[in-house]
Scaffold this active site. Sequence first.
Site, PDB file in Angstrom:
ATOM      1  CE  LYS A 171     -21.196  -1.034  -4.490  1.00 12.66           C
ATOM      2  NZ  LYS A 171     -21.305  -0.751  -5.923  1.00 12.66           N
ATOM      3  CG  ASP A 207     -18.601 -12.704 -21.814  1.00  9.73           C
ATOM      4  OD1 ASP A 207     -18.785 -13.565 -22.702  1.00  9.73           O
ATOM      5  OD2 ASP A 207     -18.176 -11.565 -22.042  1.00  9.73           O
ATOM      6  CB  ILE A 208     -18.754 -17.675 -22.818  1.00  5.50           C
ATOM      7  CG1 ILE A 208     -17.404 -17.029 -23.094  1.00  5.50           C
ATOM      8  CG2 ILE A 208     -19.760 -17.361 -23.919  1.00  5.50           C
ATOM      9  CD1 ILE A 208     -16.719 -17.598 -24.331  1.00  5.50           C
ATOM     10  CD  GLN A 210     -30.693   2.279  -2.807  1.00  2.72           C
ATOM     11  OE1 GLN A 210     -31.496   1.493  -3.286  1.00  2.72           O
ATOM     12  NE2 GLN A 210     -29.387   2.133  -2.930  1.00  2.72           N
ATOM     13  CG  ASP A 259     -20.729  -3.948  -7.682  1.00  3.97           C
ATOM     14  OD1 ASP A 259     -21.165  -4.989  -8.205  1.00  3.97           O
ATOM     15  OD2 ASP A 259     -21.455  -2.978  -7.400  1.00  3.97           O
ATOM     16  NE  ARG A 283     -26.796   7.711  -3.308  1.00  3.18           N
ATOM     17  CZ  ARG A 283     -27.863   7.458  -4.050  1.00  3.18           C
ATOM     18  NH1 ARG A 283     -28.347   8.398  -4.854  1.00  3.18           N
ATOM     19  NH2 ARG A 283     -28.439   6.266  -4.005  1.00  3.18           N
ATOM     20  CG  ASN A 327     -12.115 -19.471 -21.328  1.00  2.81           C
ATOM     21  OD1 ASN A 327     -11.366 -20.025 -20.527  1.00  2.81           O
ATOM     22  ND2 ASN A 327     -11.672 -18.645 -22.277  1.00  2.81           N
ATOM     23  NE  ARG A 375     -29.797   6.263   1.751  1.00  3.06           N
ATOM     24  CZ  ARG A 375     -29.022   5.580   0.885  1.00  3.06           C
ATOM     25  NH1 ARG A 375     -28.377   4.490   1.287  1.00  3.06           N
ATOM     26  NH2 ARG A 375     -28.894   5.989  -0.359  1.00  3.06           N
ATOM     27  CG  ASP A 423     -21.242   4.336  -6.247  1.00  2.00           C
ATOM     28  OD1 ASP A 423     -20.635   3.383  -6.806  1.00  2.00           O
ATOM     29  OD2 ASP A 423     -22.205   4.167  -5.488  1.00  2.00           O
ATOM     30  CE  LYS A 476     -24.438  -5.158  -9.826  1.00  2.01           C
ATOM     31  NZ  LYS A 476     -23.683  -3.940  -9.487  1.00  2.01           N
ATOM     32  CG  PHE A 477     -16.829 -10.282 -14.248  1.00  2.00           C
ATOM     33  CD1 PHE A 477     -16.452  -9.174 -15.013  1.00  2.00           C
ATOM     34  CD2 PHE A 477     -16.031 -10.626 -13.161  1.00  2.00           C
ATOM     35  CE1 PHE A 477     -15.316  -8.437 -14.697  1.00  2.00           C
ATOM     36  CE2 PHE A 477     -14.891  -9.891 -12.830  1.00  2.00           C
ATOM     37  CZ  PHE A 477     -14.539  -8.794 -13.597  1.00  2.00           C
ATOM     38  CB  THR A 528     -33.090  -3.993  -6.559  1.00  2.00           C
ATOM     39  OG1 THR A 528     -31.955  -3.183  -6.784  1.00  2.00           O
ATOM     40  CG2 THR A 528     -32.761  -5.046  -5.530  1.00  2.00           C
TER      41      THR A 528
END
Length: 247
Positions: free
Chosen positions: A47, A79-80, A204, A74, A225, A82, A195, A25, A76-77, A134
């Site tokens: 990731k 959408d429609i 978290q 990552d 982290r 296609n 953790r 990240d 996270k698509f 979450t």
Amino acid sequence: MLSQTSSKLDSTCSTTDKPIVVALDYPSLEQAMAMADQLDPSRCRVKVGKELFTRAGPKILESLHAQGFDIFLDLKFHDIPNTVAKAVRAAAEQNVWMVNVHASGGRKMMESARSELDKIAGHRTLLIAVTVLTSMARCDLAEIGLDIDPQLQVKKLAELTQQCGLDGVVCSAQEVALLRQTIASDFALVTPGIRLASDSSDDQQRIMTPREALELGSNYLVIGRPITRAASPMDALRAIEQNIANG
Ligand code: C5P
């Protein structure tokens, strides 16, 4: 006979085969690669999320692949059908190890993504789905018209994801035991919020140790982290491996 999906998972899911996925990240390619340079690609995967990918673009995938890392893209698509199908194809053609979509995009969207990936000869990209974020409590679900207990919604969407032929879901480690009651071990459960007892929990809310999560039936542990902010990331990784091996 094993399906294509389960044989793909069998080769990547055992606890001895790199269950740790380090969340990179970072806001730039340089910072992400500075961390990756300290990690051993034979001991962990990485990731790449929305911030890093939006800033660095596909070059971050090339750079990490050149170092030998398997990448969970990552994004996270949602959408429609296609549009999502073409997006997961683009990810698979860049040889990412894992890519994800939102299960709430529904059956047609997930099935389109699955069949688009299956058209790519020789691809090995795992396609997984996010169930309920979450960060969403019951009141947040009610506000978007879903009057349902979040855990029930997680279970419902995980089962739909499996019916659509995807390879797994991202879920909280707290949900693993519930999902494993009905979902087979060749369906990957990818869990953040991990953790060691000695780690800070950061932001978290509910955490679990690596060993506990794997024992309950998680396949991959997304850990950021505790590794990326450690003075020695490889020492932190080693401590996690020891927790997995010895408790
Ligand atoms: O630093 P930390 O170990 O908390 O990072 C966890 C990673 O997993 C982050 O990239 C975060 O965005 C992601 N994640 C999460 N909780 C979820 C879904 C994803 O922490 N429910």
